[in-house]
Design an enzyme around this catalytic site. Structure first.
Site, short mmCIF file in Angstrom:
data_model
loop_
_atom_site.label_atom_id
_atom_site.label_comp_id
_atom_site.label_asym_id
_atom_site.label_seq_id
_atom_site.Cartn_x
_atom_site.Cartn_y
_atom_site.Cartn_z
N HIS A 132 0.83 -1.20 0.00
CA HIS A 132 0.00 0.00 0.00
C HIS A 132 0.86 1.25 0.00
O HIS A 132 1.98 1.27 0.53
CB HIS A 132 -0.92 0.02 1.22
CG HIS A 132 -2.10 -0.87 1.12
ND1 HIS A 132 -3.00 -0.80 0.07
CD2 HIS A 132 -2.56 -1.86 1.95
CE1 HIS A 132 -3.95 -1.71 0.25
NE2 HIS A 132 -3.71 -2.37 1.36
N CYS A 188 0.19 2.75 -4.55
CA CYS A 188 -0.57 3.96 -4.83
C CYS A 188 0.26 5.20 -4.49
O CYS A 188 1.13 5.16 -3.62
CB CYS A 188 -1.86 3.99 -4.01
SG CYS A 188 -3.00 2.63 -4.32
#
Length: 320
Positions: A132, A188
């Site tokens: 992430h 991301c």
């Protein structure tokens, strides 16, 4: 990284338009360290957020690390590789299980310290992360968009993100001239997650990417003859998307639904032909354009980015 979509094999070259920022830079590219005859060391981090981490699980991060471990060991001659994952196979079939290190914030920083310790001219270093990514308010006032980009360790809810300032200070600032560091981030909001001074971006109608400043100068950067701030080492970062975009954790149809980060899959596909043979003389330009083509063909909005510590000739062959 977010979980969605399927990715296919890269199609023909395609250049998506970036939302560029910063000041356009026009200067001649410096030469990279051409003789990588020193040590080869790598840190590979893959986080699926299993075992109690309060984040959405990612199915492909562990596979990404295993694929990168094979790439570096079998094709680029890396023998010193530190692996941090949280999804080890327990049946004895996975060689990586012999060196399990949980990808906590402290362990990632310790691995980075091992990576850069004693680095000297001619060394080739690799840092790979699949997991992430996030954005937080910038309090150091070195971001053009007002946000720090970050990676998310397994224990981030307890001990915090690793923001771009942390990563730059630990990974980039200690490196001397002549070292080549290649950073691959499948997460991301990762476009400028290392606070490198330059980023290559496409403007509408442009046949070639143009160079823009990406952040305000860091304390370890120094001005070159043109007055632009740069890092001492040759630092090259391929990341999975712009700072304002999310990145897909996906299943690859052509591999029977194998879970993978979309960027990692596209990178590997860009380096090998249909017979599984490594392509000769693949350039940084080739990788960037073909990775972007793979995202478009897979129906993904994310636009892979290339950021550098010193200006790079994009026709330089990719090397580790």
């Amino acid at each position: 990284m977010m979980s969605n979509a399927n990715v296919s094999t890269p199609a023909s070259a395609h250049a998506d338009t970036d939302d560029h920022g910063g000041r356009r830079v026009t200067k001649r590219a410096d030469s990279l360290a051409t003789h990588l005859a020193g040590n080869k060391k790598a840190v590979l981090v893959g986080i699926t957020y299993q075992g109690g981490a309060p984040y959405p699980p990612l199915m492909g991060a562990g596979n990404d690390v295993r694929n990168m471990n094979t790439l570096l060991g079998n094709y680029f001659g890396f023998g010193a590789i530190e692996v941090l994952v949280d999804d080890y196979v327990q049946d004895g079939s996975d060689a990586l299980q012999r060196c399990p290190v949980w990808p906590t914030r402290q362990n990632i920083l310790a691995a980075i310290d091992w990576l850069v310790q004693g680095a000297k001219a001619g060394d080739s270093l690799v840092f790979f992360y699949s997991g992430h990514g996030g954005r937080v308010q910038d309090f150091s006032q070195d971001e053009l968009d007002g946000f720090d980009e970050a990676i998310v360790p397994w224990d981030a809810w307890q001990n915090g993100f690793l923001v771009d300032d942390d990563l730059h200070r630990a990974l980039i600032a200690p490196l001397p001239k002549g070292v080549r560091l290649t950073v691959l981030i499948d997460a991301c909001h990762s476009g400028t997650v290392l606070d490198l001074p330059f980023v290559y971006q496409f403007r509408s109608g442009a046949a070639q990417p143009e160079l823009f400043t990406s952040t305000r100068p860091s304390t370890d950067q120094h001005p070159d003859d043109d007055g632009d701030y740069e890092n001492k080492a040759d630092v090259i970062a391929l990341t999975s998307c712009r700072d304002d975009q999310t990145s897909a954790d996906t299943r690859v149809e052509s591999l029977g639904g194998t879970a993978s980060g979309a960027m990692t899959y596209a990178l590997l596909q860009s380096m090998f032909d249909g017979n599984g043979q490594r392509k000769a003389n693949v350039t940084y330009w080739d990788l960037l354009v073909q990775m972007r083509a793979a995202m478009k063909k897979g129906g993904l909005d994310q636009v892979p980015q290339l950021a550098v510590g010193r200006v790079l000739d994009l026709n330089t062959p990719f090397a580790l």
